[in-house]
Design a protein around this motif. Structure first.
Motif, mmCIF file in Angstrom:
data_model
loop_
_atom_site.group_PDB
_atom_site.id
_atom_site.type_symbol
_atom_site.label_atom_id
_atom_site.label_comp_id
_atom_site.label_asym_id
_atom_site.label_seq_id
_atom_site.Cartn_x
_atom_site.Cartn_y
_atom_site.Cartn_z
ATOM 1 N N ALA A 1 -0.408 -5.206 9.971
ATOM 2 C CA ALA A 1 -1.584 -4.464 9.529
ATOM 3 C C ALA A 1 -2.060 -5.044 8.211
ATOM 4 C CB ALA A 1 -1.275 -2.980 9.364
ATOM 5 N N GLY A 2 -3.369 -5.067 8.033
ATOM 6 C CA GLY A 2 -3.941 -5.605 6.806
ATOM 7 C C GLY A 2 -5.101 -4.766 6.335
ATOM 8 N N ALA A 3 -5.320 -4.793 5.020
ATOM 9 C CA ALA A 3 -6.440 -4.064 4.434
ATOM 10 C C ALA A 3 -7.037 -4.901 3.304
ATOM 11 C CB ALA A 3 -5.995 -2.707 3.905
ATOM 12 N N ARG A 4 -8.330 -4.709 3.074
ATOM 13 C CA ARG A 4 -9.016 -5.454 2.021
ATOM 14 C C ARG A 4 -9.909 -4.505 1.229
ATOM 15 N NH1 ARG A 4 -10.877 -10.956 1.290
ATOM 16 N NH2 ARG A 4 -12.706 -10.983 -0.068
ATOM 17 N N TRP A 5 -9.836 -4.654 -0.101
ATOM 18 C CA TRP A 5 -10.677 -3.850 -0.985
ATOM 19 C C TRP A 5 -11.517 -4.801 -1.833
ATOM 20 C CZ3 TRP A 5 -8.899 -1.886 -6.307
ATOM 21 C CH2 TRP A 5 -9.954 -1.212 -6.941
ATOM 22 N N ASN A 6 -12.805 -4.831 -1.549
ATOM 23 C CA ASN A 6 -13.717 -5.690 -2.286
ATOM 24 C C ASN A 6 -14.116 -5.028 -3.593
ATOM 25 O OD1 ASN A 6 -13.846 -7.774 -0.333
ATOM 26 N ND2 ASN A 6 -15.323 -6.586 0.852
ATOM 27 N N ILE A 7 -13.781 -5.689 -4.703
ATOM 28 C CA ILE A 7 -14.172 -5.176 -6.009
ATOM 29 C C ILE A 7 -15.640 -5.501 -6.274
ATOM 30 C CG2 ILE A 7 -13.695 -5.298 -8.486
ATOM 31 C CD1 ILE A 7 -10.823 -6.119 -7.753
ATOM 32 N N ASN A 8 -15.985 -6.757 -5.995
ATOM 33 C CA ASN A 8 -17.375 -7.197 -6.094
ATOM 34 C C ASN A 8 -17.534 -8.378 -5.132
ATOM 35 O OD1 ASN A 8 -16.382 -9.512 -7.515
ATOM 36 N ND2 ASN A 8 -16.384 -8.284 -9.408
ATOM 37 N N SER A 9 -18.581 -9.156 -5.300
ATOM 38 C CA SER A 9 -18.864 -10.225 -4.353
ATOM 39 C C SER A 9 -17.869 -11.376 -4.435
ATOM 40 C CB SER A 9 -20.283 -10.766 -4.572
ATOM 41 O OG SER A 9 -20.405 -11.289 -5.889
ATOM 42 N N THR A 10 -17.130 -11.493 -5.518
ATOM 43 C CA THR A 10 -16.194 -12.619 -5.676
ATOM 44 C C THR A 10 -14.746 -12.190 -5.854
ATOM 45 O OG1 THR A 10 -16.566 -12.673 -8.077
ATOM 46 C CG2 THR A 10 -17.980 -14.076 -6.690
ATOM 47 N N GLN A 11 -14.490 -10.905 -6.072
ATOM 48 C CA GLN A 11 -13.136 -10.436 -6.335
ATOM 49 C C GLN A 11 -12.725 -9.383 -5.310
ATOM 50 O OE1 GLN A 11 -13.495 -9.064 -10.425
ATOM 51 N NE2 GLN A 11 -12.686 -11.015 -11.193
ATOM 52 N N ALA A 12 -11.465 -9.461 -4.903
ATOM 53 C CA ALA A 12 -10.972 -8.510 -3.904
ATOM 54 C C ALA A 12 -9.455 -8.446 -3.952
ATOM 55 C CB ALA A 12 -11.430 -8.905 -2.512
ATOM 56 N N PHE A 13 -8.907 -7.341 -3.470
ATOM 57 C CA PHE A 13 -7.483 -7.198 -3.223
ATOM 58 C C PHE A 13 -7.257 -7.202 -1.718
ATOM 59 C CE2 PHE A 13 -7.329 -5.434 -7.534
ATOM 60 C CZ PHE A 13 -6.168 -6.034 -8.014
ATOM 61 N N LYS A 14 -6.190 -7.858 -1.300
ATOM 62 C CA LYS A 14 -5.832 -7.853 0.102
ATOM 63 C C LYS A 14 -4.384 -7.409 0.243
ATOM 64 C CE LYS A 14 -5.315 -10.661 4.226
ATOM 65 N NZ LYS A 14 -5.319 -11.987 4.839
ATOM 66 N N PHE A 15 -4.112 -6.537 1.228
ATOM 67 C CA PHE A 15 -2.776 -6.015 1.475
ATOM 68 C C PHE A 15 -2.367 -6.372 2.912
ATOM 69 C CE2 PHE A 15 -5.117 -3.324 -1.417
ATOM 70 C CZ PHE A 15 -4.257 -3.191 -2.506
ATOM 71 N N ARG A 16 -1.093 -6.688 3.090
ATOM 72 C CA ARG A 16 -0.629 -7.077 4.424
ATOM 73 C C ARG A 16 0.816 -6.641 4.614
ATOM 74 N NH1 ARG A 16 -2.394 -8.477 9.578
ATOM 75 N NH2 ARG A 16 -0.590 -9.350 10.646
ATOM 76 N N VAL A 17 1.126 -6.107 5.825
ATOM 77 C CA VAL A 17 2.489 -5.735 6.214
ATOM 78 C C VAL A 17 2.763 -6.305 7.598
ATOM 79 C CG1 VAL A 17 4.081 -3.850 6.747
ATOM 80 C CG2 VAL A 17 2.458 -3.600 4.865
ATOM 81 N N ASN A 18 3.920 -6.956 7.771
ATOM 82 C CA ASN A 18 4.343 -7.462 9.077
ATOM 83 C C ASN A 18 5.738 -6.940 9.391
ATOM 84 O OD1 ASN A 18 2.153 -9.428 9.737
ATOM 85 N ND2 ASN A 18 2.878 -10.406 7.863
ATOM 86 N N VAL A 19 5.954 -6.578 10.633
ATOM 87 C CA VAL A 19 7.283 -6.218 11.120
ATOM 88 C C VAL A 19 7.551 -7.050 12.361
ATOM 89 C CG1 VAL A 19 8.832 -4.387 11.897
ATOM 90 C CG2 VAL A 19 7.003 -3.867 10.257
ATOM 91 N N ASN A 20 8.602 -7.853 12.323
ATOM 92 C CA ASN A 20 8.956 -8.721 13.442
ATOM 93 C C ASN A 20 10.160 -8.161 14.176
ATOM 94 O OD1 ASN A 20 8.081 -10.947 11.020
ATOM 95 N ND2 ASN A 20 7.035 -11.088 12.981
ATOM 96 N N ASN A 21 10.154 -8.329 15.503
ATOM 97 C CA ASN A 21 11.176 -7.734 16.365
ATOM 98 C C ASN A 21 11.269 -6.224 16.087
ATOM 99 O OD1 ASN A 21 13.212 -7.299 18.200
ATOM 100 N ND2 ASN A 21 14.761 -8.506 17.107
ATOM 101 N N VAL A 22 10.140 -5.585 16.254
ATOM 102 C CA VAL A 22 10.024 -4.150 15.925
ATOM 103 C C VAL A 22 11.076 -3.313 16.647
ATOM 104 C CG1 VAL A 22 8.514 -2.135 16.141
ATOM 105 C CG2 VAL A 22 7.566 -4.349 15.450
ATOM 106 N N LEU A 23 11.381 -3.648 17.895
ATOM 107 C CA LEU A 23 12.312 -2.852 18.690
ATOM 108 C C LEU A 23 13.758 -3.231 18.440
ATOM 109 C CD1 LEU A 23 10.312 -2.872 22.067
ATOM 110 C CD2 LEU A 23 10.228 -1.203 20.190
ATOM 111 N N ASP A 24 13.993 -4.154 17.486
ATOM 112 C CA ASP A 24 15.342 -4.565 17.100
ATOM 113 C C ASP A 24 16.145 -5.083 18.299
ATOM 114 O OD1 ASP A 24 17.141 -5.029 15.044
ATOM 115 O OD2 ASP A 24 18.172 -3.119 15.334
ATOM 116 N N LYS A 25 15.503 -5.898 19.109
ATOM 117 C CA LYS A 25 16.125 -6.447 20.315
ATOM 118 C C LYS A 25 17.296 -7.356 19.951
ATOM 119 C CE LYS A 25 16.430 -7.884 24.660
ATOM 120 N NZ LYS A 25 16.851 -7.003 25.773
#
Length: 834
Positions: free
Chosen positions: A765-789
């Motif tokens: 999942a990812g999210a982005r917060w634009n402060i202005n036209s040139t500046q932004a924060f980006k957030f990202r979370v990854n979970v691999n092998n979610v089911l713990d196989k």
């Protein structure tokens, strides 16, 4: 158990060879810089990139945005696991220890290119991803071309070609600061900045990062850096210069050896769930994590690319590059009462008892180690254990130059030169005496015995440009250089008219080999005979666009590839192999493509035969009551790799993209060559017979793979993605020598074992917060092998299931030595774009 202290580490410089000047079109205001389709990239230089509906090869492209968002704390090659006929694993699970197979061929037989420059080791063909651990930070796009590929060079693309394109110096003005965390103490900090192109034609791109922590497996602490500098100058419309230097200095503790399933159950696991983190190579020394197997390397690479547009019809592209690798890997030397360190009694958790090894080395009493050391502090190959380092350094210089001329709107031709000079530097030194004061070695005939009293830290040198830093008197076991010189020429003719595009390509190369051994020969006999081997390839193909939606293509080719260095000089000596012959590869492929606004798909069928494969095999036999080792140099092993591949993507609505693939392979040995095993000391044949290989499945990569994924863009600032991949018909690796059939032994050992199939689910999942036209924060979370196989990723042994089910796990004999895949892992990051 993990140690929280990450020691000061060295540099394993990954230097990305920039041979191309290119620009990726911008798409929306996404983080960093999103790459558009690789076909839209304006490329110059020597990189050969397949173009959609034009280049007749099977190809998959991974964009920069996918790498930035979805790789997380996975290994770089794993990003290709959702493309057809690719099987990438973490192998032992140490930082950068991953491996990749394409169409059943390992990475020694898959060409890896950075901006069109080959990086496979010139002696062995190997690719060590730990040397390129920072490559994911600077990649603008990665393209895997399965089969023949579109490269004009005479390269080892038996399975395919992996082209990595790095960021250009003239990317738009932008900066980025990223921080990441993950499971097992993983943490990463990154800073990058691009100046953009000035009015005078100058541009600069810079990146620096640090990654540290532990991997999923126990005993795998690491620390790595990555730096990248690109400087571009475009003085006029006719000339473009690009200089790059990049590196990824690192050290990491490894899980080098596969453990039996029984040990995974015994040490911290259970019958239902073996301990997937178990690592037999580490323990505690003075309360700190200590590994007998530690890798450290520094491989800076730099390149200067010049593109010269001579006139509207003629263009010259050249790159000069250099790589200076320094470092190696550690292991053990010596024994305690006839036992190597790995066979000594362990702790209840299965850890190596390094403190007790030090105690025994110094003459102390360790009851379950057996008799007390009678020569304390003085280790040798049979008494006392130390940690040694195997140095594998190199100096590599090269130039590639190609001249392209356009004869008409429909016809153009390219001719070029590929020259390389390589020196591999190999020797061993003492890394840690483990309580001893010295180690006595008898390998050097010019200095026997040699009492070694100096040790050297297992860290990459920040100055990798020097030669040997250690005196021969500090070296043990072996000391030799491998010299390889390469001179190749290539040419290609391309024809394009309306819906038809076709090409014919050929290349020829001469490799000159020489071996220099400083320990096994007197000074005036240390240089071997020089050997020249010529190889070549011819290939061609055509693509026809039936209409705006449908296209078909065909390609075929024949290679004669020189064998690797180890096949030229036998038994780690200067003895030239009298039976040298080129390996022969013939490949044929058909493909179909469909394109529309909503649905795109590709379908390929292929057939590759690989003949006269060289293998150095060993076996043991009992002669007159004495166990001896025999070696056979076999050149007649043949393999067939054929299969069908499908990949597609669907975009039913603007917010949703669905992608998927299915590949079904049939990879097997053809024929049963003969082998004669010779005992090295007496040069007598101890065993001979037939290797019963015909029809056996090729192991070490899943022959059936599938993937299905979805990317959902909820809003301009929020997105989710999911990916499920499946692997089946995965067979264990096995030594062909185990298939030896003789008069005395008419039945061969077990064939490759089919491992259980598995499916893995990844979420992000990812999210982005634009402060202005040139500046932004980006957030990202990854979970691999979610089911713990719980699954087995690879097995080095092939012991059949036992009749007693208690001796099996999930249908697999517990005595098999395996690497389990990682369980559930996660990472999270935040980036500030400015």
């Amino acid at each position: 158990m993990k140690s929280n202290s990450i020691k000061k580490s060295m540099l394993t410089v990954v230097v990305t060879l920039s041979t191309a000047s290119f620009y990726f079109a911008q798409t929306t205001q996404d983080t960093l810089q999103k790459s558009s389709d690789i076909e839209q990239v304006v490329l110059s230089g020597v990189a050969d990139i397949a173009k959609d509906r034009k280049t007749p090869v099977a190809v998959s492209t991974i964009k920069e945005a996918q790498i930035v968002d979805k790789l997380g704390n996975q290994e770089f090659p794993e990003i290709l696991n959702t493309t057809p006929s690719v099987y990438a694993t973490k192998s032992g699970g140490g930082f950068g220890d991953s491996r990749i197979n394409v169409r059943g061929f390992d990475q020694r037989n898959t060409a890896v290119m950075i901006n069109g420059v080959p990086v496979n080791d010139m002696e062995t063909g190997a690719v060590y991803w730990s040397n390129w651990a920072g490559l994911s930070d600077v990649t603008s796009a990665m393209q895997v071309q399965r089969g023949l590929g579109s490269s004009k060079l005479a390269i080892a693309s038996v399975g395919g070609t992996i082209n990595v394109l790095t960021r250009a110096a003239d990317k738009k003005r932008q900066g980025n600061v990223t921080g990441s965390i993950g499971n097992d103490g993983y943490n990463k900090a990154l800073f990058s900045y691009n100046t953009g192109k000035s009015e005078s034609g100058w541009a600069t791109s810079f990146l620096m990062s640090r990654t540290a922590g532990s991997m999923y497996a126990d005993g795998t602490e690491f620390e790595g850096y990555n730096y990248y500098i690109a400087l571009g100058f475009n003085p006029s419309a006719k000339h473009d210069f690009q200089f790059t230097m990049t590196g990824a200095p690192q050290w990491h503790n490894q899980r080098s050896f596969q453990s039996t399933i029984s040990d995974h159950i015994k040490y911290g696991g259970s019958e239902d769930e073996p301990n997937r983190k178990y690592n037999q190579n580490w323990g505690l020394l003075n309360g700190e994590e200590y590994s007998m197997t530690r890798n450290y390397y520094h491989k800076p690479v730099m390149s200067l690319n010049w593109d010269w547009k001579i006139n509207d019809a003629t263009k010259l592209s050249s790159v000069v590059y250099a790589s200076f690798g320094r470092g190696g890997g550690t292991g053990d030397a010596g024994k305690i009462n006839g036992k190597y360190y790995n066979n000594l009694p362990r702790t209840a958790d299965g850890l190596v008892r390094f403190d007790d090894i030090v105690t025994w080395n110094q003459g102390g009493v360790v009851a379950d180690f057996g008799a007390v050391n009678k020569t304390p502090y003085l280790a040798n190959s049979n008494n006392g254990i130390i940690r040694r380092s195997s140095i594998n350094s190199h100096n590599w210089l090269g130039i590639i130059s190609s001249l392209n001329h356009k004869f008409s709107d429909n016809l153009n031709a390219t001719i070029g030169l590929d020259a390389r000079s390589y020196k591999g530097i190999h020797y061993r030194i003492a890394s840690d005496f483990l309580g001893n004061n010295s180690y006595t070695d008898t390998s050097n005939i010019n200095n026997t015995p040699n009492v070694i009293t100096n040790t050297f830290a297992s860290n990459a040198d920040w100055n990798p440009f020097g030669g040997k830093t250690n005196d021969i008197k500090d070296q043990l076991a072996y000391s030799n250089d491998g010299l390889v010189k390469w001179l190749g020429g290539f040419g290609q003719v391309e024809y394009t008219k309306d819906a038809l595009s076709a090409f014919v390509q050929g290349s020829i190369s001469n490799q000159n080999f020489q071996r220099v051994d400083y320990m096994l020969y007197a000074p005036d006999q240390q240089k071997s005979e020089k050997v020249d081997l010529v190889g070549f390839n011819v290939k061609g193909g055509a693509n026809y666009n039936i209409n705006a939606h449908h296209n078909v293509f065909v390609n075929g080719g024949y290679y004669e590839r020189q064998p690797f260095f180890g096949a030229v000089y036998l038994n780690n000596r200067n003895d030239v192999n009298p039976s040298l012959t080129n390996e022969k590869i013939a490949s044929f492929e058909l493909g179909y493509g469909f394109r529309s606004a909503i649905f795109n798909a590709n379908l390929n069928v292929y057939h590759t035969s690989w003949d006269d494969i060289y293998k150095r095999l060993t076996t043991r036999a009992t002669i007159n009551g004495v166990s001896v080792t025999g070696v056979a140099n076999v050149l007649g092993i043949n393999e067939i790799h054929k299969g069908i591949e499908l990949d597609f993507n669907v975009k039913p609505v603007q917010m949703l993209t669905i992608n998927g693939m299915l590949s079904v392979g049939d990879w097997y040995f053809k024929g049963s060559p003969t082998a004669s095993f010779v005992e090295d000391q007496t040069n007598t044949v101890i065993q001979e017979g037939t290797l019963a290989l015909d029809g056996l499945k090729v192991g070490d990569a899943a022959q059936i793979t599938a993937a299905l994924g979805a990317d959902v863009k909820i809003t301009d600032w929020l997105n989710f993605d999911a990916q499920y991949r499946y692997a089946d018909k995965l067979y264990s690796a096995f030594e062909p020598s185990s298939r030896l059939v003789t008069v005395a032994q008419p039945k061969p050992a077990d064939p490759a074992v089919e491992l259980p199939s598995f499916g893995l689910l990844d979420l992000g999942a990812g999210a982005r917060w634009n402060i202005n036209s040139t500046q932004a924060f980006k957030f990202r979370v990854n979970v691999n092998n979610v089911l713990d196989k719980v699954y087995i990723a690879e097995s080095r042994t092939n012991k059949a299931a036992d009749a007693n089910e208690a001796n099996n796990w999930n249908g697999i004999n517990k005595s098999n030595e395996v690497f389990f895949g990682f369980g559930r892992t996660w990472n999270a990051s935040v980036s500030f774009i400015f």
